[in-house]
Scaffold this active site. Structure first.
Site, mmCIF file in Angstrom:
data_model
loop_
_atom_site.group_PDB
_atom_site.id
_atom_site.type_symbol
_atom_site.label_atom_id
_atom_site.label_comp_id
_atom_site.label_asym_id
_atom_site.label_seq_id
_atom_site.Cartn_x
_atom_site.Cartn_y
_atom_site.Cartn_z
ATOM 1 N N SER A 56 0.840 -1.186 0.000
ATOM 2 C CA SER A 56 0.000 0.000 0.000
ATOM 3 C C SER A 56 0.879 1.241 0.000
ATOM 4 O O SER A 56 2.098 1.158 0.035
ATOM 5 C CB SER A 56 -0.911 0.004 1.234
ATOM 6 N N LYS A 57 0.218 2.359 -0.033
ATOM 7 C CA LYS A 57 0.873 3.657 -0.116
ATOM 8 C C LYS A 57 2.022 3.813 0.901
ATOM 9 O O LYS A 57 3.071 4.339 0.567
ATOM 10 C CB LYS A 57 -0.209 4.718 0.152
ATOM 11 N N ARG A 58 1.777 3.326 2.102
ATOM 12 C CA ARG A 58 2.804 3.586 3.126
ATOM 13 C C ARG A 58 4.100 2.802 2.895
ATOM 14 O O ARG A 58 5.111 3.057 3.523
ATOM 15 C CB ARG A 58 2.247 3.364 4.524
ATOM 16 N N GLY A 107 5.682 3.043 0.206
ATOM 17 C CA GLY A 107 6.470 3.825 -0.739
ATOM 18 C C GLY A 107 5.732 4.099 -2.032
ATOM 19 O O GLY A 107 6.324 4.532 -3.005
ATOM 20 N N GLU A 145 3.929 7.257 -9.558
ATOM 21 C CA GLU A 145 4.628 7.761 -8.372
ATOM 22 C C GLU A 145 6.132 7.470 -8.461
ATOM 23 O O GLU A 145 6.952 8.294 -8.082
ATOM 24 C CB GLU A 145 4.065 7.121 -7.101
#
Ligand code: GLU
Length: 430
Positions: A203-205, A207, A213
């Site tokens: 997930s986003k956390r 990286g 991104e």
């Protein structure tokens, strides 16, 4: 003669291109290129409300950026509703499906077993008891994913289906459709999902999850592609750095990993650094120019030749393109970032500032202003004053670049030029 391999990547344009999907696309591409087969692109845009052009553009752009080319034109499921209905009606006519209001459902007979040999996991068996009747056409007229998928895979002649483990529960249902249609099925392989370093779903956390991104963060497409390959396959001989083409020459689906892959940002950075280091400076220059412009640098007056010389000094020291501007900003502006801890450590005492003043005077006499002469002058001063060279080099590096690490001091000085170096040394000495 064996049949020609046909694989496909089938994204739904309802979100951005994720690392996991990109990896799926990559492995299908590798399999096709390895076998001299076809890599098709099918856009699963049956959900008209959630499908958006911007997602489609991002997905196609992401694939191209990674270096993946597909064969022929993409196929859009939204344009094929009539075909799905026709096939569903055929199953109603043969008694294998039935109507429920506007919807059409497939009847799953209990008491049977669906078995197949997964290319990655080996044999998988599912009792039909656990599978309920399957929607083929929803009451709004759109096809259900599993059915449209099978109809299209048949139409396109897909021979191998390689996708994420999140589809493993769909496969028995799809196999039942092949059987009902009297068609031989393709081979299936399911890739274990990508997990974060902590074992949780990526997930986003961890990286970031979208390809864009990573692009924006300054990763090179060839490095990201290389890293994603390592998240599903261990190339023979312990090789970790290999291009898509090299991988396509030796890839084998049967050797794909059947355990979950862990996403490791440090490893990705290492791979990226390897590619930056090896990339010709002339190819890095335009990339970095674009990147720095986005980061607020004004490079209008900076010539490519100068930029290239700075790149030569730094390309072995950066892991992402973004780090270049951070580490080498002193080559492009006067208000460069200063490492405050380093400033306290190396320029905190009157003594070290006095040394910088003297160093500036000695360097002022060096002509031509090139690294060998600069280094000789600094070492001479150190010898005369009974200092270690490092006692001069660290403060001087901080004064001219604001950093405690970076390229060799004297190379930096030569490139920055006499005027800038003396101004900065004297500025810190005062
Ligand atoms: N649209 C599906 C997905 O994005 C495709 C699955 C498949 O490859 O069959 O997950």
């Amino acid at each position: 003669m064996s049949e020609r391999m046909v694989v496909r990547f089938a994204p739904s344009p309802t979100g951005f291109l994720h690392l996991g999907s990109a990896r799926t696309a990559l492995f299908n591409w590798l399999a096709a290129r390895r076998a001299g087969g076809l890599f098709l692109l099918r856009i699963e845009d049956t959900d008209r409300l959630r499908s958006e052009d911007r997602f489609l553009d991002e997905i196609l752009g992401g694939l191209r950026w990674l270096g993946l080319d597909w064969d022929g034109e993409p196929i859009f499921q939204s344009r094929r509703f009539a075909l799905y209905r026709e096939r569903a009606e055929g199953l109603v006519a043969s008694g294998k499906a039935y109507r429920d209001g506007e919807a059409i459902l497939f009847r799953v007979e209990p008491g049977g077993t669906v078995a197949y040999e997964d290319m990655i996991h080996g044999r998988i068996e599912v009792a039909t008891e656990t599978v309920k009747d399957q929607v083929l056409i929803k009451s709004d007229g759109s096809p259900a994913y599993n059915f449209a998928c099978v109809v299209d895979d048949v139409e396109l002649g897909v021979t191998h289906i390689l996708r994420g483990d999140d589809h493993i529960s769909n496969t028995p249902k799809q196999i039942l459709f092949y059987e009902a249609l009297g068609l031989s099925r393709p081979r299936f392989g399911h890739m274990p999902l990508i997990m974060g370093a902590d074992g949780a779903k990526l997930s986003k956390r961890h990286g970031g999850v979208s390809i864009t991104e990573y692009k924006n963060e300054g990763f090179l497409p060839e490095a990201l592609a290389n890293y994603l390959i390592l998240l599903g396959w261990t190339p023979p001989g312990g090789v970790e750095i290999l291009t898509l083409d090299e991988a396509a020459g030796i890839f084998d689906i049967a050797q794909m990993n059947d355990v979950q892959a862990r996403f490791d940002l440090q490893k990705l950075k290492w791979v990226n650094g390897e590619y930056i280091m090896k990339k010709p400076t002339a190819d890095l220059v335009p990339l970095l120019r674009g990147r720095m412009a986005r980061d607020g640098f004004d490079l209008a007056a900076v010539e490519d030749g100068y930029l290239a010389r700075v790149v030569d000094l730094y390309k072995i020291r950066i892991k992402t393109l973004g780090e270049f501007g951070e580490l080498a900003d002193a080559f492009f502006k006067e208000d460069f970032a200063v490492d405050e801890e380093g400033r306290r450590k190396y320029l905190g005492s009157a003594e070290s500032r006095a040394r910088l003043a003297e160093l500036a005077e000695r360097l002022a006499a060096v002509d031509p202003f090139v690294r060998e002469g600069l280094e000789a002058a600094a070492r001479e001063m150190a010898a005369v004053q009974g200092l270690k060279a490092a006692d001069l080099i660290h403060p001087a590096r901080l004064a001219v670049s604001g950093k405690t690490k970076g390229a060799g001091l004297f190379e930096m000085m030569e490139l920055l030029g006499k005027e800038t170096v003396l101004r900065r040394l004297r500025g810190c000495a005062a």
